[in-house]
Design an enzyme around this catalytic site. Structure first.
Site, PDB file in Angstrom:
ATOM      1  N   ALA A  24       0.631  -1.026   0.222  1.00  0.00           N
ATOM      2  CA  ALA A  24       0.258  -0.690   0.045  1.00  0.00           C
ATOM      3  C   ALA A  24       0.951   1.250   0.377  1.00  0.00           C
ATOM      4  CB  ALA A  24      -0.692   0.169   0.967  1.00  0.00           C
ATOM      5  N   GLY A  25       2.018   1.360   0.499  1.00  0.00           N
ATOM      6  CA  GLY A  25       2.910   2.256   0.663  1.00  0.00           C
ATOM      7  C   GLY A  25       3.599   2.731  -0.569  1.00  0.00           C
ATOM      8  N   LYS A  26       3.754   1.868  -1.187  1.00  0.00           N
ATOM      9  CA  LYS A  26       4.239   1.659  -2.559  1.00  0.00           C
ATOM     10  C   LYS A  26       3.079   2.394  -3.755  1.00  0.00           C
ATOM     11  CE  LYS A  26       8.281  -1.774  -2.960  1.00  0.00           C
ATOM     12  NZ  LYS A  26       8.190  -2.919  -3.468  1.00  0.00           N
ATOM     13  N   GLU A  53       5.691 -15.329  -7.333  1.00  0.00           N
ATOM     14  CA  GLU A  53       6.797 -15.404  -5.885  1.00  0.00           C
ATOM     15  C   GLU A  53       8.362 -14.134  -6.911  1.00  0.00           C
ATOM     16  OE1 GLU A  53       9.558 -18.991  -3.975  1.00  0.00           O
ATOM     17  OE2 GLU A  53       7.693 -19.010  -4.853  1.00  0.00           O
ATOM     18  N   ASP A  82      10.863  -3.098  -7.480  1.00  0.00           N
ATOM     19  CA  ASP A  82      11.505  -3.506  -7.230  1.00  0.00           C
ATOM     20  C   ASP A  82      12.356  -2.702  -5.936  1.00  0.00           C
ATOM     21  OD1 ASP A  82      11.409  -6.930  -5.136  1.00  0.00           O
ATOM     22  OD2 ASP A  82      14.087  -6.070  -5.840  1.00  0.00           O
ATOM     23  N   SER A  83      12.653  -3.377  -4.063  1.00  0.00           N
ATOM     24  CA  SER A  83      13.264  -1.943  -3.866  1.00  0.00           C
ATOM     25  C   SER A  83      14.002  -2.193  -2.824  1.00  0.00           C
ATOM     26  CB  SER A  83      12.671  -1.092  -3.231  1.00  0.00           C
ATOM     27  OG  SER A  83      10.925  -0.851  -3.334  1.00  0.00           O
ATOM     28  N   HIS A 197      14.119   7.288  -3.418  1.00  0.00           N
ATOM     29  CA  HIS A 197      14.302   6.365  -4.169  1.00  0.00           C
ATOM     30  C   HIS A 197      13.627   6.391  -5.590  1.00  0.00           C
ATOM     31  CE1 HIS A 197      13.038   4.511  -0.620  1.00  0.00           C
ATOM     32  NE2 HIS A 197      13.178   3.418  -1.322  1.00  0.00           N
TER      33      HIS A 197
END
Ligand code: IMP
Length: 210
Positions: A24-26, A53, A82-83, A197
């Site tokens: 949810a944050g992203k 996955e 992807d962080s 970022h």
């Protein structure tokens, strides 16, 4: 910065785009960034898409597999992030395994547990150890025909303890970005959006595809 694969850039036409994440944050950060460019977004959770996955060993590989899976299933362009957090004194850990460090025995995620693991490992190296760290975001933009583009952003900073602040998500309460005294979790949404970022990676995407 990791080396991104060579790529041919395709322009992104106005229309609908899937935000290929269940975080949810992203979703909040990426929706905000995209809405400024007239892109209508729908999240993978709203479309009830399964969470693939993350079998890759690099940020690029994991971002790509998430974006391609969502584009394939939805028939729409899809953007995945992807962080991760890379702590210098820990040899870049937790890195691509940043989310895994939060996993609990019952399969849920506990961010206090994850931040505590980082702190314990740093503390074990002694009081004078460097607390330098950076966040990386690799964005993968994929189309249903399999075309993919990648953009990467990074922000330097340092780990602090104890965690401070209630805002943001993930490791935000334990990370102070360069030039700041507050953690990401002590900054307003707009302040974090102005310089992190993901927004740095997004600026590269904007320059390339709009
Ligand atoms: P993944 O990209 O789904 O593998 O997850 C990366 C993890 O890194 C997230 O679940 C967060 O815990 C962490 N992370 C990524 N970006 C941020 C951020 O902006 N603040 C705090 N934690 C973050």
């Amino acid at each position: 910065m990791t080396d991104l694969p060579p790529q041919a850039i395709r322009k992104l036409a106005p229309g609908k785009l899937v935000i290929a994440t269940h975080n949810a944050g992203k979703v909040r950060e990426m929706t905000d960034l995209l809405s400024r460019y007239g892109i209508e977004t729908v999240s993978a959770a709203e479309l009830d898409l399964p969470e693939p996955e993350e079998t890759g060993t690099t940020f690029v590989a994991n971002a790509e597999l998430k974006a391609l899976a969502a584009a394939d299933l939805s028939g729409l362009p899809a953007l995945a992030d992807d962080s991760g957090l890379c702590v210098e004194a820990l040899g870049g850990d937790p890195g691509v395994y940043t989310a895994n460090w939060a996993e609990t025995a019952d399969g849920t995620r506990d961010w206090m547990l994850a931040m505590t693991k980082v702190e314990e490992k740093l503390a074990a190296l002694g009081p004078d150890i460097s607390r330098s760290a950076h966040f990386v975001s690799t964005l993968a933009l994929a189309w249903p025909d399999g075309h993919v583009e990648w953009f990467e952003g990074r922000i330097e900073g340092k780990m602090v303890w104890p965690p401070r602040g209630e805002l943001g998500f993930g490791y935000d309460p334990a990370f102070v970005p360069e030039g700041e005294t507050r953690t990401f979790a002590e900054m307003s949404f707009a302040e974090k959006q102005a310089n992190n970022h993901r927004s740095r990676a997004f600026a590269k995407l904007v320059a390339a595809v709009f």
